[in-house]
Design an enzyme around this catalytic site. Structure first.
Site, mmCIF file in Angstrom:
data_model
loop_
_atom_site.group_PDB
_atom_site.id
_atom_site.type_symbol
_atom_site.label_atom_id
_atom_site.label_comp_id
_atom_site.label_asym_id
_atom_site.label_seq_id
_atom_site.Cartn_x
_atom_site.Cartn_y
_atom_site.Cartn_z
ATOM 1 N N ASP A 198 6.259 -4.290 10.832
ATOM 2 C CA ASP A 198 4.834 -4.076 11.195
ATOM 3 C C ASP A 198 3.943 -4.212 11.999
ATOM 4 O OD1 ASP A 198 5.372 -6.435 10.804
ATOM 5 O OD2 ASP A 198 3.767 -6.885 9.353
ATOM 6 N N SER B 254 8.468 -5.416 6.320
ATOM 7 C CA SER B 254 7.631 -6.109 7.499
ATOM 8 C C SER B 254 9.063 -7.452 6.836
ATOM 9 C CB SER B 254 6.583 -6.269 7.297
ATOM 10 O OG SER B 254 5.866 -5.600 6.999
ATOM 11 N N ARG C 161 0.698 -1.298 0.160
ATOM 12 C CA ARG C 161 -0.092 0.471 0.068
ATOM 13 C C ARG C 161 0.641 1.420 0.019
ATOM 14 N NH1 ARG C 161 -4.618 0.025 4.113
ATOM 15 N NH2 ARG C 161 -2.949 -1.040 5.213
HETATM 16 C C1 BG6 Z 1 -1.964 -4.992 7.985
HETATM 17 C C2 BG6 Z 1 -0.734 -3.405 7.887
HETATM 18 O O1 BG6 Z 1 -2.865 -4.291 8.004
HETATM 19 O O2 BG6 Z 1 -1.453 -6.095 7.828
HETATM 20 C C3 BG6 Z 1 0.537 -4.559 7.683
HETATM 21 O O3 BG6 Z 1 -0.815 -2.577 7.732
HETATM 22 C C4 BG6 Z 1 0.903 -6.287 7.788
HETATM 23 O O4 BG6 Z 1 1.784 -3.788 7.594
HETATM 24 C C5 BG6 Z 1 -0.332 -6.596 7.522
HETATM 25 O O5 BG6 Z 1 2.181 -6.798 7.224
HETATM 26 C C6 BG6 Z 1 -0.503 -7.918 7.891
HETATM 27 O O6 BG6 Z 1 -1.210 -9.091 7.622
HETATM 28 P P1 BG6 Z 1 -0.690 -9.682 6.267
HETATM 29 O O7 BG6 Z 1 -2.763 -10.945 6.390
HETATM 30 O O8 BG6 Z 1 -1.695 -8.615 5.585
HETATM 31 O O9 BG6 Z 1 0.899 -10.299 6.027
HETATM 32 C C1 GLC Z 2 7.670 -12.301 8.587
HETATM 33 C C2 GLC Z 2 8.892 -10.597 8.934
HETATM 34 C C3 GLC Z 2 8.504 -9.479 10.012
HETATM 35 C C4 GLC Z 2 7.390 -9.142 9.890
HETATM 36 C C5 GLC Z 2 6.564 -10.937 9.948
HETATM 37 C C6 GLC Z 2 4.622 -10.531 10.138
HETATM 38 O O1 GLC Z 2 7.791 -12.563 10.347
HETATM 39 O O2 GLC Z 2 10.306 -11.776 8.880
HETATM 40 O O3 GLC Z 2 9.551 -8.884 10.329
HETATM 41 O O4 GLC Z 2 6.883 -8.448 11.002
HETATM 42 O O5 GLC Z 2 6.650 -11.477 8.892
HETATM 43 O O6 GLC Z 2 4.796 -9.626 8.531
#
Ligand code: BG6
Ligand code: GLC
Length: 942
Positions: free
Chosen positions: A682, A628, A564
């Protein structure tokens, strides 16, 4: 229906028109055209008015059907079950035979006059041949009405005698018991007798488990090793023994001395049983329908007389209008009344006509025969001492017909109720099923079946039924139930063995918590850091937002399900606080796993697109970058990528500063400058985002594609930094917990398979037990194993199941949704291209549940370790803290959050934890961090 149709009609019925059960109608066993004399015979006015109370218009039958539906609902509801007239008794039969049942089974079939012992052999091959050896033992009154102990001892003796006669080499058998009385069943092999009926009245049995009584009696004989593994009602035996060809047989009906029915109900609707998936056979015990007065306006004076003179006045009102034990009496009362009024037998009655039981159901069945009926009527009347004219015989035939057809019509209304109920609960537009029928009323007269079939069409037009005459009573069906039970027990054992590996005891979870705690300590200390599997990375974030942050920021959010780009405007709370505009972009797998330059070029292109769309081209806003993946930071705006995780593996990035890679891409693309002020994990973004609304949010948790957590650690404990006062947020990177082997004892073969087939074998082992990217794969490997063991898909390999990643998190979540009908579970699996039976889908769902529960519990153990660490850091007796959470698995799965929270509560009882779901994603948090950074920079410059 107009009232005109309730008038008895005389003369030929109009065409094939169906409706009432009145004499003279096409439905009646005899029509006026059935014999040459028909034209000259007629129904007298007296006859007409005597039979009028038996007439049931279609409208009335619809009312019977509707009341039956209501009564069934009352029987099924936990609240009203105990008082319901239609008791809807669960049978614990969970599936109808699928043709694979095999083996030799003993059956005891207790009938009204004899006990039948059978040895049934089921071939289990495609033709499913059934070989039956049997013997009948008459049951004397002394047995049927003597002490219960004697009855069961008698049954055990007969069993041994039967087996002795067969001279078989083996001594061990499994037995099914067909017991045709109303029982409260609590398991397939546990059934408490409510009350005796028919000819039986053995003291000391009511309220007791008949399986236990039989098993004890068998054990006392000490001759053969016989295990009673199922007890069934005769209706269920009938249903289960039916050899349905096209449609499965999911309804059983008995119309004999008594009447009863059963059908396969959606388990979630059987509220008295704690199950909500699959189906369960339910015995309606519909004979007592109307005992609360529901049928009062349908009762004729003859029904009242029959009831008053019965053994159980006021009870079994529906049965008394339908079943063989009572129809003779109804006919007798009508004849007697007509004779008294001078409408028959020249006004004469005889003592025999006035004696209870002098007209039997067999008489009715014969008299309603079109060919020989009138002659039979003459014989019966002669037997009753009556000299009957031809007109008398014809009239008697009409009476018998009216009574018989009314019975069939009521039965049809009841059956229509069952079918409509099944169709409604299964959410089908049409229901197709076979109905297994047994009993003399159906067997000995084609008219019964015809009436049933025709009226069901009228009363439940959306249901198609095939009536199938039961063979072999309920014996074969009982053997089938026994075979299914025996197959299911063996399969259950194997399923349990397979799934046991994934079930964690409270001690095991405590051990995981303790292990993580140890790894955290190791990870924080400079000297031991390299031995720990959790990196405990400093983030350079030392405070959560305080609400004074202001300004417009750009944010990127990379690494979850979506990429995003966001514009975040942080204003005063009173002016609405934070406003976000964002755009989703996809990162195709070939980009996520291709050259790093391509990935970062793509990111810059997305930013440019966003800025164009927002009319922001040329503006350089401070940027917070949620990235992340594990990064070693030396400052807020620099992060060295330690390794890719999840579905990313772009080359040339590991070991590089991610901010630098982004800036290089900007240059390559000739994009204007970006002002990256913070790079944020994240978990951290989520903690900050939630912290904006709740200042006690000091933990961030992600359970989505990946899983990870961060928390506010005391700076003095962060041995990898110079130390100091205050706190710093530490990105644990707990996904890698166990990569040093410390969790090896917890991995199942399925976890190993998932790991080996992943992009990063040997790494992110904790994440691979928990997060959305891997759970579906664990499920898939378990299903493959269950198929190989013949426990799923009938042991036939399902090619679709070989497809990697077919189970995404959203499917896991929807499969486990509460209150989902079995049909919907099947539909979800069908969508994935898996062709499943009901039983398959029940098992698939169970596997999903076990895998998701383990994940949630492990996640809970992790949170407990973190919370306890914070509590101890602060020397608190009791800690109150908020955990900010994000991730599709946590948010979408129907039970995940609850399971995590329950586990934390058990493992960290001294921490009171609030879980706050992040609504705006971690982009908001990244922007807030950027805001703080700008504020601080501004102060420093000033
Ligand atoms: C989102 C966050 O809502 O959730 C992200 O904005 C995060 O930063 C993510 O990585 C994690 O959830 P998923 O299910 O999208 O991996
Ligand atoms: C993976 C990444 C970590 C992140 C997590 C959730 O474990 O290594 O940095 O926070 O996924 O997205």
């Amino acid at each position: 229906m107009s009232s005109g149709q309730e008038k008895p009609l005389v003369g030929k019925p109009p065409g094939n028109q169906l409706s009432p059960t009145c004499p003279g109608h096409g439905l009646a066993g005899v029509s006026e055209s059935s014999s040459p004399q028909a034209q000259s015979w007629h129904l007298t006015t007296k006859m007409q008015s005597s039979l009028q109370p038996l007439c049931l218009s279609l409208e009335k039958l619809h009312r019977v059907k509707d009341s039956m539906l209501e009564a069934m609902d009352r029987g099924l509801s936990r609240r009203t079950h105990a008082q319901a007239t239609v008791r809807m008794l669960p049978t614990f039969i969970r599936s109808t035979p699928d043709g694979t049942e095999r083996g030799e089974f003993l059956v005891l079939e207790l009938g009204d006059i004899d006990l039948r012992v059978l040895l049934v052999e089921l071939s289990g091959d495609t033709r499913q041949t059934v070989t039956v050896k049997d013997r009948r033992f008459p049951v004397s009154d002394a047995i049927a009405q003597g002490p219960g102990e004697k009855l069961f001892a008698f049954m055990a003796t007969c069993l041994c005698e039967f087996l002795d006669g067969l001279r078989l080499p083996q001594r061990a058998f499994q037995l099914g018991f067909s017991f045709p009385f109303s029982c409260r069943q609590t398991r397939l092999d546990q059934s408490y007798l409510f009350s005796w009926a028919k000819r039986f009245k053995c003291p000391g049995v009511e309220g007791r488990d008949v399986v236990e009584l039989l098993q004890n009696a068998i054990n006392k004989q000490d001759r053969y090793c016989i295990k009673v593994i199922a007890v069934v009602n005769d209706t269920t035996g009938t249903m289960m023994g039916c050899e349905a060809s096209a449609e499965p047989c999911e309804v059983g009906l008995i119309v004999d001395a008594g009447t009863n029915s059963c059908f396969m109900e959606e388990a979630r609707c059987v509220e008295v049983v704690e199950e909500n998936l699959g189906r369960m056979g339910v015995v309606t015990e519909w004979g007592s329908f109307g005992d609360d007065g529901t049928l009062n306006d349908m009762l004729s004076p003859y029904d009242r007389l029959v009831d008053e003179t019965s053994l159980n006045p006021g009870k079994q009102r529906f049965e008394k209008m339908i079943s063989g034990l009572y129809l003779g009496e109804i006919v007798r009362h009508i004849l007697a009344e007509l004779a008294t009024q001078g409408g028959l037998f020249s006004g004469r009655t005889t003592p025999a006509l006035l004696t209870k039981g002098s007209v039997q159901i067999q008489d009715i069945l014969e008299i309603t025969d079109e060919q020989v009926g009138v002659a039979r009527a003459q014989c019966v009347l002669w037997r009753l001492g009556l000299e009957a004219s031809d007109q008398d015989c014809f009239s008697m035939q009409q009476v018998c017909s009216a009574v018989y057809i009314r019975a069939a019509s009521l039965c049809a209304a009841g059956l229509a109720a069952i079918l409509s109920h099944m169709r409604r609960n299964r959410e089908l537009t049409r229901l197709k099923t076979s109905v297994a029928v047994d009993g003399a009323m159906f067997r000995d007269h084609a008219k019964f079946g015809q009436t049933l079939q025709q009226l069901v069409k009228k009363l439940a037009p959306e249901c198609d039924i095939t009536l199938v005459q039961a063979e072999d009573g309920s014996g074969k069906g009982t053997a089938m139930v026994t075979a299914v039970a025996s197959r299911l027990a063996a399969q259950r054992f194997q399923v349990n063995q397979t799934l046991a590996l994934l079930k964690l005891s409270p001690d095991a979870l405590g051990e995981v918590q303790a292990l993580l705690r140890r790894e955290m300590e190791l990870g924080l200390k400079k000297e031991t850091q390299t031995t720990s599997s959790v990196r405990m990375l400093p983030t350079y974030i030392c405070a959560t937002p305080d609400g004074s942050e202001r300004g417009d920021f750009l944010a990127l959010d990379l690494g979850g399900t979506n990429f995003r780009v966001l514009l975040v405007q942080v204003g005063a709370r009173e002016q609405g606080g934070v406003r976000i505009v964002s755009e989703l972009y996809s990162i195709p797998p070939q980009v996520a796993q291709g050259p790093g330059s391509q990935l970062f070029d793509h990111i810059v292109e997305c930013i440019a697109d966003f800025q164009t769309k927002q009319g922001m081209m040329g503006q350089t806003l401070p940027l917070g970058f949620t990235f992340s993946f594990p990064c070693q930071q030396t400052s807020l705006d620099q992060g060295i990528l330690l390794s890719w995780t999840k579905g990313f593996n772009a080359s040339g990035c590991v070991g590089q500063d991610v901010v630098k890679l982004l800036r290089e891409a900007v240059k390559r693309k000739n994009h204007f400058a970006l002002d990256v002020v913070a790079i944020v994990n994240d978990t951290v973004g989520t903690m900050m985002s939630c912290g904006y609304d709740d200042p006690s949010c000091e933990v961030g948790l992600i359970v989505g594609t990946g899983t990870n957590a961060c928390y506010m650690e005391e700076l003095r404990n962060v041995g990898t930094l110079a130390g100091g006062e205050g706190r710093m947020c530490v990105n644990m990177e707990w996904g890698a917990f166990g990569d040093n082997g410390c969790l090896d004892a917890f991995f199942t073969p399925f976890d190993r398979q998932v790991d080996e087939a992943s992009l990063n074998p040997g790494r992110q082992r904790f994440e691979k037990l928990i997060s959305g990217m891997y759970l579906g794969e664990i499920v898939r490997y378990i299903l493959l194993e269950l198929t190989a063991k013949g426990l799923l898909f009938r042991g036939r390999p399902s090619p679709k199941l070989q497809t990697r990643d077919i189970f995404q998190t959203k499917f896991l979540s929807s499969i486990e949704s509460d209150g989902l009908a079995l049909r919907q579970v099947c539909a979800i699996l069908e969508q994935l291209g898996l062709h499943v039976t009901c039983e398959d889908s029940v098992l698939v769902r169970e596997v999903c549940q076990v895998v998701a529960r383990r994940a949630a519990q492990l996640c809970g153990a992790g949170v407990a370790a973190v919370a306890e660490k914070i509590r101890e850091n602060r020397g608190l007796e009791q800690l109150s803290v908020t955990v900010g959470v994000d991730g599709t698995l946590y948010k979408l799965h129907p039970h995940f959050a609850q399971e995590v929270q329950g586990t934390v509560q058990r493992l960290a009882p001294r921490c009171s934890i609030t879980f706050l779901q992040s609504e705006d994603g971690s982009g908001k948090g990244a922007a807030l961090i950027a805001a703080v950074a700008c504020r601080v920079a501004h102060h420093q410059r000033a």
